[in-house]
Enzyme design. Structure first.
Site, PDB file in Angstrom:
ATOM      1  N   GLY A  80       0.814  -1.170   0.132  1.00 13.88           N
ATOM      2  CA  GLY A  80      -0.084   0.103   0.109  1.00 13.88           C
ATOM      3  C   GLY A  80       0.964   1.227   0.060  1.00 13.88           C
ATOM      4  O   GLY A  80       0.265   2.515  -0.334  1.00 13.88           O
ATOM      5  N   GLU A 113       4.356   4.034   6.058  1.00 17.00           N
ATOM      6  CA  GLU A 113       3.095   3.445   5.825  1.00 17.00           C
ATOM      7  C   GLU A 113       1.879   4.096   5.096  1.00 17.00           C
ATOM      8  O   GLU A 113       2.105   5.359   5.297  1.00 17.00           O
ATOM      9  CB  GLU A 113       2.584   3.092   7.311  1.00 17.00           C
ATOM     10  CG  GLU A 113       1.633   2.169   7.666  1.00 17.00           C
ATOM     11  CD  GLU A 113       1.315   0.645   6.924  1.00 17.00           C
ATOM     12  OE1 GLU A 113       1.811   0.720   5.690  1.00 17.00           O
ATOM     13  OE2 GLU A 113       0.885   0.004   7.634  1.00 17.00           O
ATOM     14  N   ASP A 114       1.026   3.273   4.486  1.00 16.47           N
ATOM     15  CA  ASP A 114      -0.186   3.857   3.966  1.00 16.47           C
ATOM     16  C   ASP A 114      -1.083   4.437   5.028  1.00 16.47           C
ATOM     17  O   ASP A 114      -1.301   5.530   5.320  1.00 16.47           O
ATOM     18  CB  ASP A 114      -0.826   3.101   3.031  1.00 16.47           C
ATOM     19  CG  ASP A 114      -0.958   1.742   3.362  1.00 16.47           C
ATOM     20  OD1 ASP A 114      -0.904   1.346   4.844  1.00 16.47           O
ATOM     21  OD2 ASP A 114      -1.447   0.833   2.693  1.00 16.47           O
ATOM     22  N   ASP A 150      -4.054   1.810  11.517  1.00 21.80           N
ATOM     23  CA  ASP A 150      -5.477   1.676  11.905  1.00 21.80           C
ATOM     24  C   ASP A 150      -5.500   1.025  13.467  1.00 21.80           C
ATOM     25  O   ASP A 150      -5.578   2.116  14.347  1.00 21.80           O
ATOM     26  CB  ASP A 150      -6.157   0.447  10.815  1.00 21.80           C
ATOM     27  CG  ASP A 150      -7.575   0.306  11.258  1.00 21.80           C
ATOM     28  OD1 ASP A 150      -8.410   1.098  12.033  1.00 21.80           O
ATOM     29  OD2 ASP A 150      -8.101  -0.758  10.766  1.00 21.80           O
ATOM     30  N   THR A 151      -5.513  -0.202  13.520  1.00 23.03           N
ATOM     31  CA  THR A 151      -5.387  -0.868  14.978  1.00 23.03           C
ATOM     32  C   THR A 151      -3.808  -0.292  15.403  1.00 23.03           C
ATOM     33  O   THR A 151      -3.902  -0.276  16.728  1.00 23.03           O
ATOM     34  CB  THR A 151      -5.620  -2.264  15.013  1.00 23.03           C
ATOM     35  OG1 THR A 151      -4.507  -2.766  14.398  1.00 23.03           O
ATOM     36  CG2 THR A 151      -6.796  -2.648  14.431  1.00 23.03           C
ATOM     37  N   GLY A 152      -2.977  -0.213  14.695  1.00 26.39           N
ATOM     38  CA  GLY A 152      -1.702   0.074  14.948  1.00 26.39           C
ATOM     39  C   GLY A 152      -0.625  -1.148  15.086  1.00 26.39           C
ATOM     40  O   GLY A 152       0.557  -1.284  15.388  1.00 26.39           O
ATOM     41  N   LYS A 165      -6.172   6.221  11.319  1.00 26.07           N
ATOM     42  CA  LYS A 165      -7.622   6.081  11.609  1.00 26.07           C
ATOM     43  C   LYS A 165      -7.400   5.796  13.274  1.00 26.07           C
ATOM     44  O   LYS A 165      -7.465   4.846  13.640  1.00 26.07           O
ATOM     45  CB  LYS A 165      -8.105   4.954  10.916  1.00 26.07           C
ATOM     46  CG  LYS A 165      -9.171   5.185   9.998  1.00 26.07           C
ATOM     47  CD  LYS A 165      -9.637   3.651   9.637  1.00 26.07           C
ATOM     48  CE  LYS A 165      -9.125   3.251   8.204  1.00 26.07           C
ATOM     49  NZ  LYS A 165      -9.708   1.886   8.197  1.00 26.07           N
ATOM     50  N   ASP A 189      -5.409  -0.570  -1.702  1.00 27.20           N
ATOM     51  CA  ASP A 189      -6.312  -1.583  -2.495  1.00 27.20           C
ATOM     52  C   ASP A 189      -7.535  -1.945  -1.608  1.00 27.20           C
ATOM     53  O   ASP A 189      -7.513  -1.756  -0.472  1.00 27.20           O
ATOM     54  CB  ASP A 189      -5.555  -2.759  -2.859  1.00 27.20           C
ATOM     55  CG  ASP A 189      -5.381  -3.686  -1.822  1.00 27.20           C
ATOM     56  OD1 ASP A 189      -4.936  -3.396  -0.586  1.00 27.20           O
ATOM     57  OD2 ASP A 189      -5.763  -4.940  -2.026  1.00 27.20           O
ATOM     58  N   ARG A 215      -6.262   0.407  -6.721  1.00 24.06           N
ATOM     59  CA  ARG A 215      -4.745   1.089  -6.281  1.00 24.06           C
ATOM     60  C   ARG A 215      -4.428   2.413  -7.304  1.00 24.06           C
ATOM     61  O   ARG A 215      -3.667   3.049  -6.707  1.00 24.06           O
ATOM     62  CB  ARG A 215      -3.605   0.157  -6.349  1.00 24.06           C
ATOM     63  CG  ARG A 215      -3.700  -0.890  -5.389  1.00 24.06           C
ATOM     64  CD  ARG A 215      -2.193  -1.580  -5.424  1.00 24.06           C
ATOM     65  NE  ARG A 215      -2.344  -3.083  -4.607  1.00 24.06           N
ATOM     66  CZ  ARG A 215      -2.406  -3.270  -3.310  1.00 24.06           C
ATOM     67  NH1 ARG A 215      -2.044  -2.258  -2.707  1.00 24.06           N
ATOM     68  NH2 ARG A 215      -2.403  -4.304  -2.852  1.00 24.06           N
TER      69      ARG A 215
HETATM   70  P1  5GP Z   1      -3.465  -2.048  11.532  1.00 23.57           P
HETATM   71  O1  5GP Z   1      -2.555  -3.175  11.720  1.00 23.57           O
HETATM   72  O2  5GP Z   1      -3.016  -0.564  11.964  1.00 23.57           O
HETATM   73  O3  5GP Z   1      -4.960  -2.366  11.754  1.00 23.57           O
HETATM   74  O4  5GP Z   1      -3.532  -1.889   9.809  1.00 23.57           O
HETATM   75  C1  5GP Z   1      -2.678  -1.250   9.043  1.00 23.57           C
HETATM   76  C2  5GP Z   1      -2.798  -2.287   7.747  1.00 23.57           C
HETATM   77  O5  5GP Z   1      -4.077  -2.389   7.262  1.00 23.57           O
HETATM   78  C3  5GP Z   1      -2.164  -1.069   6.626  1.00 23.57           C
HETATM   79  O6  5GP Z   1      -0.951  -1.638   6.112  1.00 23.57           O
HETATM   80  C4  5GP Z   1      -3.323  -1.280   5.490  1.00 23.57           C
HETATM   81  O7  5GP Z   1      -2.645  -1.669   4.570  1.00 23.57           O
HETATM   82  C5  5GP Z   1      -4.495  -1.888   6.068  1.00 23.57           C
HETATM   83  N1  5GP Z   1      -5.495  -0.952   6.231  1.00 23.57           N
HETATM   84  C6  5GP Z   1      -5.842  -0.280   7.641  1.00 23.57           C
HETATM   85  N2  5GP Z   1      -7.096   0.443   7.105  1.00 23.57           N
HETATM   86  C7  5GP Z   1      -7.195   0.232   5.844  1.00 23.57           C
HETATM   87  C8  5GP Z   1      -8.283   0.921   5.053  1.00 23.57           C
HETATM   88  O8  5GP Z   1      -9.267   1.665   5.420  1.00 23.57           O
HETATM   89  N3  5GP Z   1      -8.390   0.378   3.701  1.00 23.57           N
HETATM   90  C9  5GP Z   1      -7.332  -0.380   3.193  1.00 23.57           C
HETATM   91  N4  5GP Z   1      -7.240  -0.612   2.001  1.00 23.57           N
HETATM   92  N5  5GP Z   1      -6.449  -0.872   3.993  1.00 23.57           N
HETATM   93  C10 5GP Z   1      -6.293  -0.431   5.345  1.00 23.57           C
END
Ligand code: 5GP
Length: 172
Positions: free
Chosen positions: A42, A97-98, A101-103, A129, A157, A163
């Site tokens: 991403g 990083e793109d 979310d949860t981290g 987020k 994506d 993408r």
């Molecule tokens: P985390 O581990 O912080 O929950 O999530 C991070 C990963 O989940 C990121 O690398 C990203 O690719 C994916 N992700 C989190 N939120 C989104 C979203 O809203 N859309 C997409 N497509 N991917 C997300």
């Protein structure tokens, strides 16, 4: 049913944010040559725009973390599935990083990188987020804080679709 993507952040807003982040990084890393490490897949568009806006010598590498699979929810178990090609010991590393979310993803990747003893390690994210955070994360360079919506476009994506979109969009 998935409705079509709606624009959340335009390509012009993204361009301005990347320029702002690049200016901050350039200032902080004067006289240094940071190593930017993107999390695949991403971050690839963000990385490509970032290195060109930075307009300074940098090194680049990528890692891949297992993440969402084919759905919209994280499995909750993250690990690095494709590691570094570059030794990072003693280097000034910026993880790119793109979306955070949860981290969980960046926490796991930061731990993986820290064990390799970089001189410094900072985090640059296009979007955050914060409403869904489970792990505390310090974002040193942040483009946008976004609402709790599923984001696509600008390299990001859903099931390998979207993408190519130039804007950051959300889908239901
Ligand atoms: P985390 O581990 O912080 O929950 O999530 C991070 C990963 O989940 C990121 O690398 C990203 O690719 C994916 N992700 C989190 N939120 C989104 C979203 O809203 N859309 C997409 N497509 N991917 C997300």
């Amino acid at each position: 049913m998935v409705s079509g993507p709606r624009i959340l952040l335009t390509k012009n807003q993204i361009k301005k944010a990347v320029a702002r982040l690049a200016a901050e990084i350039r200032k902080d890393y004067q006289g240094k040559q940071p190593l930017l490490i993107g999390i695949l897949k991403g971050s690839f568009v963000f990385m490509a725009d970032m290195v060109r806006q930075l307009d300074m010598p940098v090194e680049m590498d990528f890692v891949k973390a297992s993440s969402y699979g084919t759905g919209k929810e994280s499995s909750g178990k993250v690990h690095v599935v494709q590691g570094l090609k570059t030794p990072i010991k003693g280097k000034d590393v910026i993880l790119v990083e793109d979306i955070i979310d949860t981290g969980l993803t960046v926490s796991v990747v930061m731990d993986y990188l820290r064990k390799k003893k970089p001189a410094s390690l900072k985090l640059c994210a296009l979007a955050d987020k914060p409403s869904r955070r489970e792990m505390p994360v310090t974002i040193d360079y942040l483009g946008f804080t976004v609402p709790n919506k599923f984001i696509v476009g600008y390299g990001i994506d859903w099931n390998e679709q979207y993408r190519h979109l130039p804007d950051i969009c959300c889908i239901d």
